[in-house]
Design a protein around this motif. Structure first.
Motif, short mmCIF file in Angstrom:
data_model
loop_
_atom_site.label_atom_id
_atom_site.label_comp_id
_atom_site.label_asym_id
_atom_site.label_seq_id
_atom_site.Cartn_x
_atom_site.Cartn_y
_atom_site.Cartn_z
N GLN A 52 28.22 73.77 18.28
CA GLN A 52 28.18 74.64 17.09
C GLN A 52 29.14 75.82 17.23
N ILE A 53 30.41 75.48 17.32
CA ILE A 53 31.44 76.50 17.55
C ILE A 53 31.99 77.09 16.25
N ILE A 54 31.56 76.58 15.09
CA ILE A 54 31.98 77.17 13.82
C ILE A 54 31.07 78.36 13.50
N PRO A 55 31.58 79.57 13.38
CA PRO A 55 30.73 80.73 13.09
C PRO A 55 30.03 80.58 11.73
N GLN A 56 28.70 80.78 11.71
CA GLN A 56 27.92 80.64 10.48
C GLN A 56 26.85 81.71 10.44
N LYS A 57 26.66 82.32 9.28
CA LYS A 57 25.54 83.23 9.10
C LYS A 57 24.27 82.41 8.96
N LEU A 58 23.16 83.00 9.45
CA LEU A 58 21.88 82.29 9.41
C LEU A 58 20.79 83.28 9.03
N SER A 59 20.25 83.12 7.83
CA SER A 59 19.24 84.05 7.34
C SER A 59 18.18 83.29 6.57
N PHE A 60 16.95 83.81 6.59
CA PHE A 60 15.85 83.18 5.87
C PHE A 60 15.39 84.02 4.68
N THR A 61 16.18 85.01 4.32
CA THR A 61 15.84 85.85 3.18
C THR A 61 17.11 86.37 2.52
N ASN A 62 17.01 86.65 1.24
CA ASN A 62 18.13 87.25 0.51
C ASN A 62 18.14 88.76 0.64
N ASP A 63 17.13 89.31 1.29
CA ASP A 63 17.07 90.76 1.50
C ASP A 63 18.17 91.14 2.50
N PRO A 64 19.15 91.96 2.10
CA PRO A 64 20.26 92.29 3.00
C PRO A 64 19.85 93.04 4.25
N SER A 65 18.63 93.57 4.27
CA SER A 65 18.16 94.31 5.45
C SER A 65 17.79 93.36 6.59
N TYR A 66 17.61 92.05 6.27
CA TYR A 66 17.12 91.12 7.28
C TYR A 66 17.95 89.83 7.30
N ASN A 67 19.26 89.99 7.13
CA ASN A 67 20.12 88.80 7.13
C ASN A 67 21.24 88.90 8.17
N SER A 68 20.91 89.49 9.32
CA SER A 68 21.91 89.67 10.37
C SER A 68 21.99 88.47 11.33
N GLY A 69 21.17 87.45 11.08
CA GLY A 69 21.19 86.28 11.96
C GLY A 69 22.48 85.49 11.86
N LYS A 70 22.79 84.75 12.90
CA LYS A 70 23.98 83.91 12.90
C LYS A 70 23.82 82.78 13.91
N GLU A 71 24.54 81.70 13.69
CA GLU A 71 24.59 80.64 14.69
C GLU A 71 25.54 81.06 15.80
N VAL A 72 25.16 80.73 17.04
CA VAL A 72 25.98 81.11 18.19
C VAL A 72 26.39 79.85 18.94
N ALA A 73 27.55 79.91 19.56
CA ALA A 73 28.06 78.77 20.31
C ALA A 73 27.28 78.56 21.60
N HIS A 74 27.13 77.30 22.00
CA HIS A 74 26.48 76.91 23.25
C HIS A 74 27.54 76.27 24.14
N TYR A 75 27.66 76.76 25.38
CA TYR A 75 28.69 76.26 26.30
C TYR A 75 28.02 75.63 27.53
N PHE A 76 28.59 74.51 27.99
CA PHE A 76 28.02 73.77 29.11
C PHE A 76 29.11 73.42 30.12
N ILE A 77 28.79 73.59 31.40
CA ILE A 77 29.65 73.12 32.50
C ILE A 77 28.78 72.23 33.38
N THR A 78 29.23 71.01 33.64
CA THR A 78 28.43 70.03 34.37
C THR A 78 29.27 69.36 35.44
N ALA A 79 28.65 69.05 36.59
CA ALA A 79 29.36 68.34 37.65
C ALA A 79 28.35 67.61 38.53
N GLY A 80 28.77 66.47 39.10
CA GLY A 80 27.90 65.71 39.99
C GLY A 80 28.71 64.83 40.91
#
Length: 337
Positions: free
Chosen positions: A204-232
């Motif tokens: 989810q590397i595309i920046p997106q706002k994420l809110s559950f209300t139209n009230d501008p006081s409570y719409n600061s949520g956003k999707e954040v990127a998840h990064y993984f490094i793996t080795a075996g």
């Protein structure tokens, strides 16, 4: 608390969730890294299908529950021989040292697949559906590098009926966003040879706002990127027993970096047992059985070590795997790991 104030507090909590870890976590990811990294699309010579269910923190009401199905396959009608997508001969021991000593890298090829993950926590449910593609490049005689991408959509829903209110028709609900659809993009790299793998991925590397209300006081949520490094890396104990230690580092701001350490011990690739440790979170026990060239089954149980262990009965995860069009009759799930 007045109903309207309760709604506002709920939205504040949802906003805080929206800026923390948003994708589900898995205990058995090391046996299905494709869930996290699209560069594994088409790494096998058969169509690899997996269906899983995870019940996190059993005993806690409305704790996370995750269901998923994934499938990926090599593109093209030709079967590759004595390379990363196949095993030496029908019936040969897939854990054989001889196979590793005579390993050759896969010729360049394409792979694709699909993933669908449904995650539900309390009143919030999330469905991620993606199509994946990867190109596997032959770097050397025994080394491959694959590059992959996942493209799809995320649907996030809020079940307002699950919110307990003094007044079910509270006017605050009129501002509620109960359903939203977001574009999704993930990228990954996977380097692999006869006895090792290493990869990096981002979800989810595309920046997106994420809110559950139209009230501008409570719409600061956003999707954040998840990064993984793996080795075996695979170590042979003897001709029939192999141990594969691995590690994964996950970064999801603003939460702390998560580190998983795993060990799998395989017996002639028919039965395997393993253990996992997630720093400041849990210990896990894992077991798997390759029932035939078509079906395999794995199970894991997490022993919670955080403060949640006072109310949680641990986490269960079960995965059923199918290996379709398995012409080489491979018993292994994900060939080496």
């Amino acid at each position: 608390m007045k109903p309207y104030h309760f709604i506002l507090v709920t939205f504040m909590l949802l906003a805080s969730i929206a800026t923390a870890q948003q994708r589900p976590q898995y205990t058995q990811y090391v046996f299905n890294n494709y869930l996290l990294n699209p560069a594994l699309s088409g790494i096998e010579n058969y169509a690899d299908v997996k269906m899983g269910y995870r019940k996190q923190w059993a005993g806690i009401t409305n704790a996370p529950k995750t269901s998923f199905i994934t499938a990926n396959w090599n593109l093209g009608s030709d079967y590759l021989w004595r390379n990363a997508l196949s095993l030496p001969e029908k019936g040969d021991d897939p854990m054989s040292k001889n196979y590793m000593q005579n390993y050759t890298a896969s010729p360049a090829h394409h792979g694709m697949g699909v993933t669908a993950v449904l995650d539900k926590t309390g009143p919030i449910s999330r469905l991620d559906a993606n199509v994946t593609y990867a190109y596997h490049l032959q770097l050397a005689n025994t080394l491959n590098l694959s590059v992959g991408a996942a493209v799809g959509l995320t649907n996030i829903a809020l079940d307002v009926n699950a919110l307990l209110l003094e007044n079910a028709s509270d006017p605050a609900l009129s501002n509620t966003i109960v359903n939203q659809v977001k574009p999704d993009l993930g990228l990954g790299l996977w380097l692999y040879g006869a006895r090792f793998f290493a990869g990096v991925a981002a979800q989810q590397i595309i920046p997106q706002k994420l809110s559950f209300t139209n009230d501008p006081s409570y719409n600061s949520g956003k999707e954040v990127a998840h990064y993984f490094i793996t080795a075996g890396y695979k170590l042979f104990i003897d001709d029939e027993i192999a141990a594969i230690p691995s590690v994964m580092v996950k970064s999801v701001r603003p939460t702390p970096v998560s580190v998983d350490m795993n060990l799998k011990v395989s017996f002639r690739d028919r039965l395997w047992v393993g253990g996992s440790y997630r720093r400041n979170d849990s210990y896990s026990a894992l077991v798997g059985f390759n029932m035939s060239k078509l079906i395999n089954l794995t199970y894991s149980y997490d022993f919670t070590t955080s403060d949640l262990n006072k109310v949680s009965n641990g986490t269960h995860e079960i995965v059923l795997g199918l290996q379709l069009n398995n012409i080489y009759e491979v018993l292994s799930t994900t060939r080496m790991w």
